[in-house]
Each structure stands twice: as C-alpha cells, then as structure tokens.
Design a protein around this motif. Structure first.
Motif, PDB file in Angstrom:
ATOM      1  N   MET A 189     -10.636  -3.636   0.297  1.00 32.07           N
ATOM      2  CA  MET A 189      -9.286  -3.577  -0.259  1.00 32.07           C
ATOM      3  C   MET A 189      -8.854  -2.197  -0.769  1.00 32.07           C
ATOM      4  O   MET A 189      -7.745  -1.758  -0.448  1.00 32.07           O
ATOM      5  CB  MET A 189      -9.120  -4.618  -1.354  1.00 32.07           C
ATOM      6  CG  MET A 189      -7.723  -4.714  -1.895  1.00 32.07           C
ATOM      7  SD  MET A 189      -7.627  -6.016  -3.117  1.00 32.07           S
ATOM      8  CE  MET A 189      -6.175  -6.823  -2.537  1.00 32.07           C
ATOM      9  N   PRO A 190      -9.669  -1.489  -1.528  1.00 36.90           N
ATOM     10  CA  PRO A 190      -9.199  -0.192  -2.043  1.00 36.90           C
ATOM     11  C   PRO A 190      -8.893   0.835  -0.946  1.00 36.90           C
ATOM     12  O   PRO A 190      -8.102   1.742  -1.153  1.00 36.90           O
ATOM     13  CB  PRO A 190     -10.363   0.291  -2.913  1.00 36.90           C
ATOM     14  CG  PRO A 190     -11.149  -0.922  -3.225  1.00 36.90           C
ATOM     15  CD  PRO A 190     -10.970  -1.844  -2.060  1.00 36.90           C
ATOM     16  N   PHE A 191      -9.484   0.645   0.220  1.00 39.21           N
ATOM     17  CA  PHE A 191      -9.299   1.616   1.299  1.00 39.21           C
ATOM     18  C   PHE A 191      -8.073   1.342   2.160  1.00 39.21           C
ATOM     19  O   PHE A 191      -7.692   2.180   2.976  1.00 39.21           O
ATOM     20  CB  PHE A 191     -10.550   1.666   2.171  1.00 39.21           C
ATOM     21  CG  PHE A 191     -11.755   2.138   1.415  1.00 39.21           C
ATOM     22  CD1 PHE A 191     -11.914   3.481   1.106  1.00 39.21           C
ATOM     23  CD2 PHE A 191     -12.711   1.232   0.983  1.00 39.21           C
ATOM     24  CE1 PHE A 191     -13.010   3.915   0.381  1.00 39.21           C
ATOM     25  CE2 PHE A 191     -13.817   1.665   0.263  1.00 39.21           C
ATOM     26  CZ  PHE A 191     -13.962   3.011  -0.043  1.00 39.21           C
ATOM     27  N   LEU A 192      -7.440   0.187   1.982  1.00 40.34           N
ATOM     28  CA  LEU A 192      -6.292  -0.162   2.814  1.00 40.34           C
ATOM     29  C   LEU A 192      -5.139   0.826   2.654  1.00 40.34           C
ATOM     30  O   LEU A 192      -4.429   1.110   3.617  1.00 40.34           O
ATOM     31  CB  LEU A 192      -5.827  -1.592   2.513  1.00 40.34           C
ATOM     32  CG  LEU A 192      -6.788  -2.695   2.946  1.00 40.34           C
ATOM     33  CD1 LEU A 192      -6.323  -4.046   2.429  1.00 40.34           C
ATOM     34  CD2 LEU A 192      -6.939  -2.721   4.459  1.00 40.34           C
ATOM     35  N   THR A 193      -4.932   1.340   1.463  1.00 37.10           N
ATOM     36  CA  THR A 193      -3.845   2.304   1.273  1.00 37.10           C
ATOM     37  C   THR A 193      -4.300   3.738   1.490  1.00 37.10           C
ATOM     38  O   THR A 193      -3.491   4.647   1.446  1.00 37.10           O
ATOM     39  CB  THR A 193      -3.228   2.184  -0.139  1.00 37.10           C
ATOM     40  OG1 THR A 193      -4.245   2.398  -1.103  1.00 37.10           O
ATOM     41  CG2 THR A 193      -2.569   0.841  -0.342  1.00 37.10           C
ATOM     42  N   LEU A 194      -5.577   3.940   1.707  1.00 39.70           N
ATOM     43  CA  LEU A 194      -6.091   5.290   1.939  1.00 39.70           C
ATOM     44  C   LEU A 194      -6.191   5.624   3.424  1.00 39.70           C
ATOM     45  O   LEU A 194      -6.396   6.789   3.783  1.00 39.70           O
ATOM     46  CB  LEU A 194      -7.468   5.457   1.286  1.00 39.70           C
ATOM     47  CG  LEU A 194      -7.509   5.293  -0.229  1.00 39.70           C
ATOM     48  CD1 LEU A 194      -8.944   5.385  -0.727  1.00 39.70           C
ATOM     49  CD2 LEU A 194      -6.628   6.316  -0.910  1.00 39.70           C
ATOM     50  N   ALA A 246       0.632   1.672   2.918  1.00 40.36           N
ATOM     51  CA  ALA A 246      -0.214   1.824   4.103  1.00 40.36           C
ATOM     52  C   ALA A 246       0.625   2.310   5.284  1.00 40.36           C
ATOM     53  O   ALA A 246       0.192   3.176   6.053  1.00 40.36           O
ATOM     54  CB  ALA A 246      -0.895   0.501   4.436  1.00 40.36           C
ATOM     55  N   LYS A 247       1.830   1.787   5.412  1.00 40.02           N
ATOM     56  CA  LYS A 247       2.732   2.222   6.487  1.00 40.02           C
ATOM     57  C   LYS A 247       3.059   3.697   6.342  1.00 40.02           C
ATOM     58  O   LYS A 247       3.019   4.463   7.316  1.00 40.02           O
ATOM     59  CB  LYS A 247       4.014   1.385   6.469  1.00 40.02           C
ATOM     60  CG  LYS A 247       4.998   1.775   7.546  1.00 40.02           C
ATOM     61  CD  LYS A 247       6.282   0.986   7.455  1.00 40.02           C
ATOM     62  CE  LYS A 247       7.243   1.502   8.520  1.00 40.02           C
ATOM     63  NZ  LYS A 247       8.584   0.973   8.337  1.00 40.02           N
ATOM     64  N   LEU A 248       3.355   4.103   5.142  1.00 43.07           N
ATOM     65  CA  LEU A 248       3.695   5.500   4.874  1.00 43.07           C
ATOM     66  C   LEU A 248       2.504   6.424   5.166  1.00 43.07           C
ATOM     67  O   LEU A 248       2.663   7.470   5.806  1.00 43.07           O
ATOM     68  CB  LEU A 248       4.139   5.649   3.412  1.00 43.07           C
ATOM     69  CG  LEU A 248       4.627   7.019   2.969  1.00 43.07           C
ATOM     70  CD1 LEU A 248       5.913   7.383   3.705  1.00 43.07           C
ATOM     71  CD2 LEU A 248       4.863   7.024   1.476  1.00 43.07           C
ATOM     72  N   THR A 285      -4.609 -11.620  -1.370  1.00 44.24           N
ATOM     73  CA  THR A 285      -3.596 -11.665  -0.326  1.00 44.24           C
ATOM     74  C   THR A 285      -2.281 -11.066  -0.809  1.00 44.24           C
ATOM     75  O   THR A 285      -1.654 -10.265  -0.116  1.00 44.24           O
ATOM     76  CB  THR A 285      -3.387 -13.117   0.141  1.00 44.24           C
ATOM     77  OG1 THR A 285      -4.652 -13.652   0.556  1.00 44.24           O
ATOM     78  CG2 THR A 285      -2.423 -13.204   1.288  1.00 44.24           C
ATOM     79  N   ALA A 286      -1.865 -11.426  -2.006  1.00 44.16           N
ATOM     80  CA  ALA A 286      -0.610 -10.906  -2.544  1.00 44.16           C
ATOM     81  C   ALA A 286      -0.715  -9.425  -2.891  1.00 44.16           C
ATOM     82  O   ALA A 286       0.245  -8.671  -2.704  1.00 44.16           O
ATOM     83  CB  ALA A 286      -0.200 -11.704  -3.790  1.00 44.16           C
ATOM     84  N   ALA A 287      -1.863  -8.994  -3.380  1.00 45.23           N
ATOM     85  CA  ALA A 287      -2.052  -7.575  -3.691  1.00 45.23           C
ATOM     86  C   ALA A 287      -1.910  -6.737  -2.427  1.00 45.23           C
ATOM     87  O   ALA A 287      -1.293  -5.669  -2.436  1.00 45.23           O
ATOM     88  CB  ALA A 287      -3.406  -7.352  -4.348  1.00 45.23           C
ATOM     89  N   TRP A 288      -2.462  -7.222  -1.319  1.00 40.26           N
ATOM     90  CA  TRP A 288      -2.317  -6.493  -0.058  1.00 40.26           C
ATOM     91  C   TRP A 288      -0.847  -6.446   0.370  1.00 40.26           C
ATOM     92  O   TRP A 288      -0.370  -5.415   0.834  1.00 40.26           O
ATOM     93  CB  TRP A 288      -3.179  -7.110   1.048  1.00 40.26           C
ATOM     94  CG  TRP A 288      -2.668  -6.736   2.408  1.00 40.26           C
ATOM     95  CD1 TRP A 288      -2.198  -7.566   3.365  1.00 40.26           C
ATOM     96  CD2 TRP A 288      -2.541  -5.407   2.950  1.00 40.26           C
ATOM     97  NE1 TRP A 288      -1.790  -6.856   4.458  1.00 40.26           N
ATOM     98  CE2 TRP A 288      -1.987  -5.516   4.228  1.00 40.26           C
ATOM     99  CE3 TRP A 288      -2.822  -4.136   2.466  1.00 40.26           C
ATOM    100  CZ2 TRP A 288      -1.720  -4.422   5.047  1.00 40.26           C
ATOM    101  CZ3 TRP A 288      -2.556  -3.028   3.274  1.00 40.26           C
ATOM    102  CH2 TRP A 288      -2.020  -3.176   4.550  1.00 40.26           C
ATOM    103  N   LEU A 290      -6.537   1.985   9.797  1.00 40.64           N
ATOM    104  CA  LEU A 290      -5.908   0.853   9.111  1.00 40.64           C
ATOM    105  C   LEU A 290      -6.195  -0.445   9.858  1.00 40.64           C
ATOM    106  O   LEU A 290      -6.507  -1.470   9.245  1.00 40.64           O
ATOM    107  CB  LEU A 290      -4.402   1.056   8.964  1.00 40.64           C
ATOM    108  CG  LEU A 290      -3.644  -0.066   8.257  1.00 40.64           C
ATOM    109  CD1 LEU A 290      -4.169  -0.289   6.841  1.00 40.64           C
ATOM    110  CD2 LEU A 290      -2.149   0.219   8.244  1.00 40.64           C
ATOM    111  N   GLY A 291      -6.125  -0.412  11.190  1.00 38.97           N
ATOM    112  CA  GLY A 291      -6.420  -1.604  11.977  1.00 38.97           C
ATOM    113  C   GLY A 291      -7.838  -2.097  11.756  1.00 38.97           C
ATOM    114  O   GLY A 291      -8.068  -3.298  11.587  1.00 38.97           O
ATOM    115  N   LEU A 292      -8.790  -1.182  11.738  1.00 32.32           N
ATOM    116  CA  LEU A 292     -10.185  -1.569  11.506  1.00 32.32           C
ATOM    117  C   LEU A 292     -10.385  -2.133  10.098  1.00 32.32           C
ATOM    118  O   LEU A 292     -11.082  -3.133   9.909  1.00 32.32           O
ATOM    119  CB  LEU A 292     -11.112  -0.376  11.734  1.00 32.32           C
ATOM    120  CG  LEU A 292     -11.263   0.063  13.192  1.00 32.32           C
ATOM    121  CD1 LEU A 292     -12.056   1.369  13.275  1.00 32.32           C
ATOM    122  CD2 LEU A 292     -11.910  -1.019  14.029  1.00 32.32           C
ATOM    123  N   LEU A 293      -9.754  -1.491   9.124  1.00 33.58           N
ATOM    124  CA  LEU A 293      -9.862  -1.987   7.750  1.00 33.58           C
ATOM    125  C   LEU A 293      -9.224  -3.367   7.596  1.00 33.58           C
ATOM    126  O   LEU A 293      -9.752  -4.231   6.900  1.00 33.58           O
ATOM    127  CB  LEU A 293      -9.233  -0.995   6.772  1.00 33.58           C
ATOM    128  CG  LEU A 293     -10.059   0.244   6.484  1.00 33.58           C
ATOM    129  CD1 LEU A 293      -9.200   1.322   5.829  1.00 33.58           C
ATOM    130  CD2 LEU A 293     -11.252  -0.098   5.609  1.00 33.58           C
TER     131      LEU A 293
END
Length: 181
Positions: free
Chosen positions: A81-86, A28-30, A18-21, A93-96
């Motif tokens: 998790m690794p795909f959240l910033t990709l 992810a926003k960028l 949770t904290a890593a996200w 992003l919403g689906l992930l």
C-alpha cells in the motif's frame, strides 16, 4: 480477544484498505503521468490480482486455517500500500496494483470463510454485522486519507498503514479453524 471481535476487525481493515487506495488514485495517476484510458487499464490490475488469489484462498484456508491466510494477505496489503503513490511508471503501478489486489482478494475470501465459521459456531446471524464493519472501515479509510490530502500530508506515510497493521495484529487473534474449513 474473541473471534467475533477479531473477525469484525478484519472486515474493518479490508474496507479501510480499499477506501484508502481509492483516495490515492489521483496521486498515483499524477505520479505515473497516465491518461484516463491508461489509468482505467491499470486499475484492472487490482482486479486481476484479486481474481488470481481468490480461487487459492479457499483451499489455503482449509489447509492452513483462516488466521494464517488472513495474516499473510494483510501483510501483502501492508507492504504494498505505501508504494502505490510512489510508483513513477505505469508498469510499476500495474505491478503494485496486482500485488495489492492479490492481498485484497485473498483477505476478502478468507475473512468471509472466517465469518461463516464464526457465525456457525455462535449459531446467531452475524454476517450482516461483519459486512457492516467493512463499510465502517471504508468510511474510516476515506476519511483518514482525505484528511491527509487536505492537510498536504505525504501519502506514502499514510496512517491507513497503521490501521492495517492493527488488522494484522487482530488477525493473529482469530482461531485457526483449520479443522472446520
């Protein structure tokens, strides 16, 4: 490994994930180009995934045992998790986040069921210590990911994934408790 230690590890891993996200949110926003309002809506997808999975976690834990449900849930977290910033679009992003939230929600419910069973079995108050490990995991997750950001590391290679993999291994040490749920 005994069930108290395995349960502490799962609480640690849930806090860490949770904290890593949370540290990854600006990246992810960028990547998606989302404005603040859209990001707020996207973040609701994580909660949506949790809301979908939480009512299922209890009956599934009762039927298959906490160990199997926690293992599957941590695997969902580990794989998403690794795909959240990709993610490059708000839709992806919403689906992930929906998938990630499903793993987080299911882990939260099943690990608390597990904690109740371990506490009953030990006949000693343990719940506050388990939840304390969630907080320690949160500190560790934020620290690891902030260290990565500070040194310019690619968040898709996050060491948090290694820690979560350790949690998956730890979940295999939990007693099944399927007959106690």
């Amino acid at each position: 490994m005994n069930e108290k230690l395995a349960t502490r590890i799962i609480f640690f891993v849930a806090g860490l994930a949770t904290a890593a996200w949370a540290v990854m949110v600006p990246f992810a926003k960028l990547n998606t180009g989302a404005n603040d309002a859209l990001l707020g809506i996207l973040l609701l997808c994580l909660g949506g995934g949790a809301i979908i999975s939480m009512p299922l976690a209890g009956p599934l834990s009762s039927r298959f045992g906490c160990r199997k449900i926690i293992g599957c849930a941590v695997l969902i977290i580990l794989l998403s998790m690794p795909f959240l910033t990709l993610a490059e679009s708000p839709l992806s992003l919403g689906l992930l986040l929906l998938i990630f939230g499903t793993g987080i929600g299911m882990t939260d419910c099943a690990m608390n069921i597990q904690a109740i069973l371990v506490e009953k079995n030990e006949n000693v108050p343990l719940m506050s210590g388990f939840h304390g490990m969630y907080s320690v995991g949160g500190i560790a997750g934020a620290g690891v990911m902030t260290g990565h950001a500070q040194h310019g590391a690619d968040h898709s290679e996050c060491d948090a994934g290694d820690c979560i993999a350790g949690g998956f291994t730890g979940s295999r040490q939990l007693p099944p408790f399927s007959t106690l749920c």
